[in-house]
Design an enzyme around this catalytic site. Structure first.
Site, PDB file in Angstrom:
ATOM      1  N   ARG A 191      50.380  52.267   7.829  1.00 57.79           N
ATOM      2  CA  ARG A 191      49.119  53.011   7.748  1.00 57.79           C
ATOM      3  C   ARG A 191      48.549  53.087   9.156  1.00 57.79           C
ATOM      4  O   ARG A 191      48.690  52.131   9.947  1.00 57.79           O
ATOM      5  CB  ARG A 191      48.104  52.284   6.849  1.00 57.79           C
ATOM      6  CG  ARG A 191      48.315  52.462   5.369  1.00 57.79           C
ATOM      7  CD  ARG A 191      47.841  53.835   4.876  1.00 57.79           C
ATOM      8  NE  ARG A 191      47.934  53.956   3.439  1.00 57.79           N
ATOM      9  CZ  ARG A 191      48.995  54.414   2.764  1.00 57.79           C
ATOM     10  NH1 ARG A 191      50.071  54.792   3.415  1.00 57.79           N
ATOM     11  NH2 ARG A 191      48.979  54.501   1.454  1.00 57.79           N
ATOM     12  N   GLU A 217      43.528  60.675   9.229  1.00 62.87           N
ATOM     13  CA  GLU A 217      44.360  61.832   8.849  1.00 62.87           C
ATOM     14  C   GLU A 217      43.529  62.896   8.151  1.00 62.87           C
ATOM     15  O   GLU A 217      42.612  62.547   7.411  1.00 62.87           O
ATOM     16  CB  GLU A 217      45.478  61.356   7.913  1.00 62.87           C
ATOM     17  CG  GLU A 217      46.439  60.422   8.622  1.00 62.87           C
ATOM     18  CD  GLU A 217      47.473  59.804   7.677  1.00 62.87           C
ATOM     19  OE1 GLU A 217      47.543  60.219   6.506  1.00 62.87           O
ATOM     20  OE2 GLU A 217      48.185  58.908   8.125  1.00 62.87           O
ATOM     21  N   HIS A 228      52.528  62.288   8.091  1.00 60.99           N
ATOM     22  CA  HIS A 228      52.498  61.381   6.940  1.00 60.99           C
ATOM     23  C   HIS A 228      53.406  61.908   5.815  1.00 60.99           C
ATOM     24  O   HIS A 228      52.970  62.076   4.690  1.00 60.99           O
ATOM     25  CB  HIS A 228      51.066  61.178   6.421  1.00 60.99           C
ATOM     26  CG  HIS A 228      50.925  59.940   5.563  1.00 60.99           C
ATOM     27  ND1 HIS A 228      49.767  59.229   5.440  1.00 60.99           N
ATOM     28  CD2 HIS A 228      51.812  59.276   4.774  1.00 60.99           C
ATOM     29  CE1 HIS A 228      49.939  58.198   4.627  1.00 60.99           C
ATOM     30  NE2 HIS A 228      51.182  58.219   4.203  1.00 60.99           N
TER      31      HIS A 228
END
Ligand SMILES: O=CC(=O)O
Length: 335
Positions: free
Chosen positions: A251, A280, A298
């Site tokens: 993460r 993000e 991602h």
């Protein structure tokens, strides 16, 4: 509950309503498989409603027994408290940092997740980012497509993968898959983890800074929680050294992103391969401008094949819940 054990009548969709499932934000599976999911469940789409979220939740408070969520969709204490009939949260992610698990435990709300469904795909991307960063594949693509090769430009040498000392941060199912792959490339694997693993003979470091000082690449595979937030801080980055590479498929917030950007710009670390970011989908513009950084949106978790398996898992968990059967991939909510 009916004679088939269903908490809501749903065996004849024409006569009986399908079980209602709340969706706060559209999960990636919706983009490709919403029709399939909607054959069995009626999705209440909070993001599609003109009502503010709290009002939407209050309106449906008593009919929502389940939520379908995903990796970047927060399920907060407030949301859980506004839904007195809530019994299940199914998340399409392996990571759980976005869900208030403490409140789930307190309220007796079950949680189901993707478990290790994505581990092999994520490990592939971790290795891909590492090879790209070392051998400059994306930089080479830029060099060719921008016509620099044809103009007799100079393209710098990459570095060898085999023989490299790679430190895996978090030796869970993703970390183990990364280790397996990199062993076959001839890398030397070291790791740090909450606990030493008896299943592997890789050297173990309880301290991530010591791990960084003893390897050339750090691959972040651990989960985000209160202990790992900004664990890769200035001290760890400096310990990686001027030849150090950072790969992150965990993460974004496990790394102090601002500090990493500073270290990259000042040449205090050599480069990075990043699939995840702190905020993000926003990526710091400095990272975009750097040619020693490889970026990915991602996507490590998702391949067509895995999304297909994920839909089956999500439906299986929801069906199990509405039939009062054991969940397929429950999260164990420790005391
Ligand atoms: O990043 C996505 C996940 O946690 O599955």
């Amino acid at each position: 509950m009916d004679c088939n054990g269903y908490r809501q009548e749903n065996h004849d969709q024409n006569l009986f309503p399908k079980p209602k499932v709340l969706v706060l934000e559209p999960p990636p599976v919706f983009k490709f498989h919403e029709d399939k999911l909607s054959q069995k469940f009626h999705f209440l789409k909070a993001w599609d409603s003109p009502l503010p979220l709290d009002q939407f939740l209050t309106t449906h408070a008593h009919s929502v027994q389940a939520i379908l969520s995903h990796g970047t969709c927060p399920v907060t204490t407030n949301t859980i408290r506004l839904l007195p009939s809530l019994g299940l949260i199914v998340t399409t992610s392996s990571g759980l940092n976005q869900i208030d698990l403490q409140e789930c435990r307190r309220r007796g709300v079950s949680v189901a997740y993707a478990g290790s469904l994505f581990s092999a795909d994520v490990a592939d991307i971790a290795v891909g980012l590492l090879i790209d960063a070392l051998r400059k594949i994306s930089a080479g693509n830029h060099y060719v497509t921008q016509g620099l090769w044809a103009n007799n430009g100079d393209f710098s040498l990459g570095s060898k993968l085999g023989g490299r000392k790679v430190g895996i941060v978090g030796l869970g199912s993703i970390g183990l898959e990364v280790g397996k792959r990199l062993e076959s490339f001839g890398c030397n694997i070291l790791y740090s983890s909450r606990n030493k693993k008896s299943s592997v003979s890789y050297p173990y470091y309880s301290n991530v800074c010591e791990l960084a000082a003893n390897c050339e690449v750090l691959i972040i595979c651990c989960e985000l929680n209160d202990q790992t937030r900004h664990m890769i801080n200035k001290e760890v980055l400096l310990a990686s050294g001027k030849k150090g590479l950072i790969i992150n498929v965990g993460r974004g917030a496990i790394i102090d992103e601002q500090e990493m950007v500073r270290c990259l710009i000042q040449g205090e670390i050599a480069g990075a391969g990043l699939d995840v970011f702190e905020n993000e989908p926003h990526v710091p513009s400095e990272l975009i401008a750097l040619d020693n950084v490889v970026l990915s949106p991602h996507r490590a978790v998702h391949t067509e094949e895995t999304l297909m398996a994920l839909v089956e898992l999500v439906m299986g968990n929801l069906e199990a819940f509405f039939s009062n059967k054991p969940l397929l991939s429950p999260v164990i909510l420790d005391e």
